[in-house]
Design an enzyme around this catalytic site. Sequence first.
Site, PDB file in Angstrom:
ATOM      1  N   SER A 107     -35.743  27.852 101.957  1.00 52.06           N
ATOM      2  CA  SER A 107     -36.320  28.785 100.988  1.00 52.06           C
ATOM      3  C   SER A 107     -37.144  28.038  99.939  1.00 52.06           C
ATOM      4  O   SER A 107     -36.795  26.926  99.531  1.00 52.06           O
ATOM      5  CB  SER A 107     -35.182  29.535 100.292  1.00 52.06           C
ATOM      6  OG  SER A 107     -35.651  30.175  99.123  1.00 52.06           O
ATOM      7  N   TYR A 130     -42.650  31.731  98.992  1.00 49.74           N
ATOM      8  CA  TYR A 130     -42.914  32.714  97.946  1.00 49.74           C
ATOM      9  C   TYR A 130     -44.089  32.160  97.156  1.00 49.74           C
ATOM     10  O   TYR A 130     -44.234  30.940  97.042  1.00 49.74           O
ATOM     11  CB  TYR A 130     -41.715  32.844  97.001  1.00 49.74           C
ATOM     12  CG  TYR A 130     -40.550  33.674  97.501  1.00 49.74           C
ATOM     13  CD1 TYR A 130     -40.742  34.912  98.101  1.00 49.74           C
ATOM     14  CD2 TYR A 130     -39.236  33.217  97.329  1.00 49.74           C
ATOM     15  CE1 TYR A 130     -39.658  35.674  98.528  1.00 49.74           C
ATOM     16  CE2 TYR A 130     -38.157  33.979  97.752  1.00 49.74           C
ATOM     17  CZ  TYR A 130     -38.375  35.200  98.350  1.00 49.74           C
ATOM     18  OH  TYR A 130     -37.305  35.950  98.756  1.00 49.74           O
ATOM     19  N   THR A 156     -42.380  35.773 103.366  1.00 50.03           N
ATOM     20  CA  THR A 156     -41.500  36.924 103.124  1.00 50.03           C
ATOM     21  C   THR A 156     -42.295  38.013 102.414  1.00 50.03           C
ATOM     22  O   THR A 156     -42.902  37.758 101.365  1.00 50.03           O
ATOM     23  CB  THR A 156     -40.292  36.486 102.266  1.00 50.03           C
ATOM     24  OG1 THR A 156     -39.598  35.456 102.964  1.00 50.03           O
ATOM     25  CG2 THR A 156     -39.343  37.644 101.999  1.00 50.03           C
ATOM     26  N   LYS A 253     -41.750  37.710 107.561  1.00 53.33           N
ATOM     27  CA  LYS A 253     -40.338  38.117 107.435  1.00 53.33           C
ATOM     28  C   LYS A 253     -40.242  39.318 106.505  1.00 53.33           C
ATOM     29  O   LYS A 253     -40.691  39.256 105.357  1.00 53.33           O
ATOM     30  CB  LYS A 253     -39.519  36.954 106.863  1.00 53.33           C
ATOM     31  CG  LYS A 253     -38.078  37.296 106.541  1.00 53.33           C
ATOM     32  CD  LYS A 253     -37.310  36.032 106.171  1.00 53.33           C
ATOM     33  CE  LYS A 253     -35.872  36.322 105.826  1.00 53.33           C
ATOM     34  NZ  LYS A 253     -35.693  36.859 104.476  1.00 53.33           N
ATOM     35  N   HIS A 277     -33.899  41.796 104.284  1.00 53.28           N
ATOM     36  CA  HIS A 277     -33.412  40.828 103.301  1.00 53.28           C
ATOM     37  C   HIS A 277     -31.891  40.930 103.162  1.00 53.28           C
ATOM     38  O   HIS A 277     -31.322  40.689 102.093  1.00 53.28           O
ATOM     39  CB  HIS A 277     -34.097  41.082 101.957  1.00 53.28           C
ATOM     40  CG  HIS A 277     -34.545  39.847 101.226  1.00 53.28           C
ATOM     41  ND1 HIS A 277     -35.842  39.425 101.187  1.00 53.28           N
ATOM     42  CD2 HIS A 277     -33.853  38.939 100.480  1.00 53.28           C
ATOM     43  CE1 HIS A 277     -35.934  38.324 100.445  1.00 53.28           C
ATOM     44  NE2 HIS A 277     -34.736  38.004 100.007  1.00 53.28           N
TER      45      HIS A 277
HETATM   46  C1  FMN Z   1     -27.687  34.384  98.918  1.00 52.54           C
HETATM   47  C2  FMN Z   1     -28.941  34.781  99.655  1.00 52.54           C
HETATM   48  C3  FMN Z   1     -30.162  34.252  99.243  1.00 52.54           C
HETATM   49  C4  FMN Z   1     -31.325  34.593  99.937  1.00 52.54           C
HETATM   50  N1  FMN Z   1     -32.522  34.003  99.583  1.00 52.54           N
HETATM   51  C5  FMN Z   1     -33.640  34.273 100.287  1.00 52.54           C
HETATM   52  C6  FMN Z   1     -34.866  33.622  99.984  1.00 52.54           C
HETATM   53  O1  FMN Z   1     -34.938  32.779  99.110  1.00 52.54           O
HETATM   54  N2  FMN Z   1     -35.954  33.955 100.716  1.00 52.54           N
HETATM   55  C7  FMN Z   1     -35.917  34.898 101.715  1.00 52.54           C
HETATM   56  O2  FMN Z   1     -36.926  35.166 102.361  1.00 52.54           O
HETATM   57  N3  FMN Z   1     -34.748  35.512 102.040  1.00 52.54           N
HETATM   58  C8  FMN Z   1     -33.622  35.226 101.355  1.00 52.54           C
HETATM   59  N4  FMN Z   1     -32.447  35.838 101.687  1.00 52.54           N
HETATM   60  C9  FMN Z   1     -32.414  36.781 102.817  1.00 52.54           C
HETATM   61  C10 FMN Z   1     -32.075  36.041 104.118  1.00 52.54           C
HETATM   62  O3  FMN Z   1     -33.130  35.198 104.486  1.00 52.54           O
HETATM   63  C11 FMN Z   1     -31.817  37.021 105.267  1.00 52.54           C
HETATM   64  O4  FMN Z   1     -32.896  37.910 105.405  1.00 52.54           O
HETATM   65  C12 FMN Z   1     -30.520  37.813 105.081  1.00 52.54           C
HETATM   66  O5  FMN Z   1     -29.515  37.024 104.517  1.00 52.54           O
HETATM   67  C13 FMN Z   1     -30.047  38.351 106.415  1.00 52.54           C
HETATM   68  O6  FMN Z   1     -28.927  39.160 106.277  1.00 52.54           O
HETATM   69  P1  FMN Z   1     -27.407  38.634 106.472  1.00 52.54           P
HETATM   70  O7  FMN Z   1     -27.092  37.860 105.244  1.00 52.54           O
HETATM   71  O8  FMN Z   1     -26.638  39.885 106.589  1.00 52.54           O
HETATM   72  O9  FMN Z   1     -27.380  37.763 107.708  1.00 52.54           O
HETATM   73  C14 FMN Z   1     -31.270  35.496 101.026  1.00 52.54           C
HETATM   74  C15 FMN Z   1     -30.034  36.009 101.415  1.00 52.54           C
HETATM   75  C16 FMN Z   1     -28.880  35.656 100.745  1.00 52.54           C
HETATM   76  C17 FMN Z   1     -27.562  36.208 101.230  1.00 52.54           C
END
Ligand code: FMN
Length: 384
Positions: A107, A130, A156, A253, A277
């Site tokens: 990320s 981002y 994203t 994404k 997300h």
């Molecule tokens: C704690 C956390 C931080 C996240 N940070 C980002 C991020 O910085 N950028 C991004 O595109 N998605 C982020 N996501 C989304 C994840 O990339 C992903 O889409 C999501 O966790 C998928 O769902 P799941 O947790 O049920 O597997 C984050 C998710 C979590 C749980």
Amino acid sequence: MSRVVNISDLRLMAKRRLPRVVFDYIDGGADAEWTLRENSRVFDDVMFRPRSAVATQSCDLRTTVLGTTIDLQILFAPVGSSRMFYPRGEEVAARVAGESGTIYTLSTLSGCAVRDVKAATRGPIWYQLYLIGGRDVALQAIERARGCNCSALVVTIDTPVAGLRERDSRNGAKELVSGSPFTMFPHLFQFLARPRWLAAYLRDGGLMKFPNIVLADGPMAYADVGAALEQSMVSWNDFKWIREAWQGPIVVKGAHTADDARRAIDHGASAVVVSNHGGRQLDGVAPTLRVLPEVVAAVDGQAEVLLDSGIRRGSDVAKALCLGARAVLIGRAYAYGLGAAGAAGVSRAVEILRSDLVRTMKLLGVGSLGELDRSLIDAPFGVR
Ligand SMILES: Cc1cc2nc3c(=O)[nH]c(=O)nc-3n(C[C@H](O)[C@H](O)[C@H](O)COP(=O)(O)O)c2cc1C
């Protein structure tokens, strides 16, 4: 770790090791958390139709994603601030992803620098972008990602503003990074209740900066990420300069609909991640499994279709692959492991999902990924 049987066990271990504000940051979703719950629940709507009495000796899980051969079609999604879950969190998770034969996505909002993460793993890395800090800051980040041989850029698109995570508000997430002792004070006790985590966190440098967001005065401080995101929305117009700067494969994404998936391809995406997300942005959007068939139909082989959000079991992975995903990404499943026990927890998460998937394939009577298709499931949804 041998007593950890499923991802829920890792979740409980993480809950016991992490301060509430950190655990809830991983575990929580937006608003009423309806989409968060539906993302996992929807897998229950899909039933298997196995082929019995088919002797399947071994299961071949190898596949390619954007030309990279991987041993497991479970990729690591970008999870911001992983360094808060465990010392050097992003490096630890990337190393385990590499050892597991899969791809790690770093990320923009990570606590470890892209070069350190790359050095920590022998596996492939994708960089999630981002536009925080503006175009020039993003261009430098793209340069660094390319210099570190990241093999794809993940853009994203579902974050024009941070979702309202009610748990973060209650836990004082904003107050805790305010820098004012007076504002922070009422929320500090949750850290004292987790002294082992606190000691490890302080040894790792304490409150982190974002080394991949280099502003004019240095790496961005842990300010209000929400405000930073709001000033850095990505729009389809940005794809032209992003494409020119990156010159490599782009993954979009956050597609929730067939229309957005097609638009992503028109703007140069080689792969699309059907993602909401993990239910952290717009509450009330459909769970991703439900929209997967319409996206797969609309994309019609012009790009690779991946899915994330809600995956907690290998059978969930099998269902997504049967509905047309080329591979899936996991977020919380490995983040819980990281928060529970660092590398050992992440390895256990991967091992659980991998062995679940192999067992599910054998029970279905298939020996290779290519055989996973709609004939093996009964789903109450399809192409609109
Ligand atoms: C704690 C956390 C931080 C996240 N940070 C980002 C991020 O910085 N950028 C991004 O595109 N998605 C982020 N996501 C989304 C994840 O990339 C992903 O889409 C999501 O966790 C998928 O769902 P799941 O947790 O049920 O597997 C984050 C998710 C979590 C749980």
